[in-house]
Design a protein around this motif. Structure first.
Motif, PDB file in Angstrom:
ATOM      1  N   SER A  64       0.828  -1.212   0.000  1.00 48.71           N
ATOM      2  CA  SER A  64       0.000   0.000   0.000  1.00 48.71           C
ATOM      3  C   SER A  64       0.863   1.263   0.000  1.00 48.71           C
ATOM      4  N   TRP A  65       0.194   2.413  -0.227  1.00 43.84           N
ATOM      5  CA  TRP A  65       0.871   3.715  -0.161  1.00 43.84           C
ATOM      6  C   TRP A  65       1.521   3.899   1.204  1.00 43.84           C
ATOM      7  N   LYS A  66       0.781   3.603   2.267  1.00 40.86           N
ATOM      8  CA  LYS A  66       1.310   3.814   3.616  1.00 40.86           C
ATOM      9  C   LYS A  66       2.577   2.993   3.834  1.00 40.86           C
ATOM     10  N   ASP A  67       2.575   1.732   3.412  1.00 43.73           N
ATOM     11  CA  ASP A  67       3.774   0.902   3.554  1.00 43.73           C
ATOM     12  C   ASP A  67       4.927   1.472   2.723  1.00 43.73           C
ATOM     13  N   TYR A  68       4.610   1.912   1.512  1.00 42.13           N
ATOM     14  CA  TYR A  68       5.629   2.486   0.634  1.00 42.13           C
ATOM     15  C   TYR A  68       6.236   3.743   1.251  1.00 42.13           C
ATOM     16  N   ILE A  69       5.382   4.674   1.634  1.00 43.31           N
ATOM     17  CA  ILE A  69       5.892   5.955   2.101  1.00 43.31           C
ATOM     18  C   ILE A  69       6.617   5.832   3.435  1.00 43.31           C
ATOM     19  N   LEU A  70       6.149   4.965   4.313  1.00 42.56           N
ATOM     20  CA  LEU A  70       6.852   4.773   5.587  1.00 42.56           C
ATOM     21  C   LEU A  70       8.263   4.230   5.339  1.00 42.56           C
ATOM     22  N   ASP A  71       8.397   3.299   4.408  1.00 44.05           N
ATOM     23  CA  ASP A  71       9.704   2.733   4.084  1.00 44.05           C
ATOM     24  C   ASP A  71      10.592   3.776   3.403  1.00 44.05           C
ATOM     25  N   VAL A  72      10.043   4.472   2.421  1.00 39.81           N
ATOM     26  CA  VAL A  72      10.818   5.476   1.674  1.00 39.81           C
ATOM     27  C   VAL A  72      11.249   6.630   2.575  1.00 39.81           C
ATOM     28  N   GLN A  73      10.320   7.168   3.362  1.00 43.32           N
ATOM     29  CA  GLN A  73      10.696   8.329   4.177  1.00 43.32           C
ATOM     30  C   GLN A  73      11.701   7.947   5.258  1.00 43.32           C
ATOM     31  N   SER A  74      11.658   6.718   5.728  1.00 36.69           N
ATOM     32  CA  SER A  74      12.638   6.257   6.701  1.00 36.69           C
ATOM     33  C   SER A  74      14.009   6.077   6.048  1.00 36.69           C
ATOM     34  N   LYS A  75      14.044   5.399   4.915  1.00 39.59           N
ATOM     35  CA  LYS A  75      15.325   5.092   4.279  1.00 39.59           C
ATOM     36  C   LYS A  75      15.981   6.302   3.617  1.00 39.59           C
ATOM     37  N   PHE A  76      15.181   7.245   3.138  1.00 41.71           N
ATOM     38  CA  PHE A  76      15.741   8.481   2.590  1.00 41.71           C
ATOM     39  C   PHE A  76      15.873   9.563   3.665  1.00 41.71           C
ATOM     40  N   GLN A  77      15.474   9.225   4.880  1.00 37.92           N
ATOM     41  CA  GLN A  77      15.624  10.112   6.045  1.00 37.92           C
ATOM     42  C   GLN A  77      14.924  11.459   5.867  1.00 37.92           C
TER      43      GLN A  77
END
Length: 137
Positions: free
Chosen positions: A42-55
């Motif tokens: 989902s979007w939420k799973d995607y964005i949580l992972d992306v925003q964490s890994k790209f800081q």
């Protein structure tokens, strides 16, 4: 000297991405983010992972515009090149084709062109940077 800036989405095999990752591991100027499509339905799973890994400095869970703003900034990472690897791409947001297509369109139509050329026009002393996306299945 004019350096070649490669900003594109490439589909590669597991064997090829392992070779690329090995090569990148020796370059301190490259920031590599790896996602596993199996864990991103989902979007939420995607964005949580992306925003964490790209800081990202702030959350983008409720804002695709903020996500695009941060993806076309990344100044805090202090790197010359960016690489995003999406493993198990067929499982990545597999039940929402429209969303998956929108995310990939944002890379092709907004994020990659920004880093290729626009950054030089809209950021003070902005310079083009390589941003590669590798799709792996």
């Amino acid at each position: 000297m004019s350096e070649v800036i490669n900003n594109m989405v490439l589909t590669v095999s597991v064997k090829v991405i392992e070779h690329i990752k090995n090569k990148l591991s020796f370059n301190d100027n490259v920031y590599v983010v790896e996602l596993d499509g199996e864990n991103i339905p989902s979007w939420k799973d995607y964005i949580l992972d992306v925003q964490s890994k790209f800081q990202f400095p702030s959350s983008c869970v409720n804002s695709m515009d903020r996500y695009l703003d941060w993806m076309t900034d990344l100044d805090w990472l202090n790197k010359e090149e960016y690489v995003l690897i999406i493993n198990n791409f067929s499982a990545f947001i597999k039940d929402d084709y429209k969303l998956k297509n929108m995310i990939m369109s944002d890379f092709n139509e907004a994020i990659l062109p920004f880093w290729h050329e626009e950054v030089k026009e809209v950021v003070v002393e902005g310079k083009a940077k390589s941003f590669m996306i590798y799709i792996v299945d």
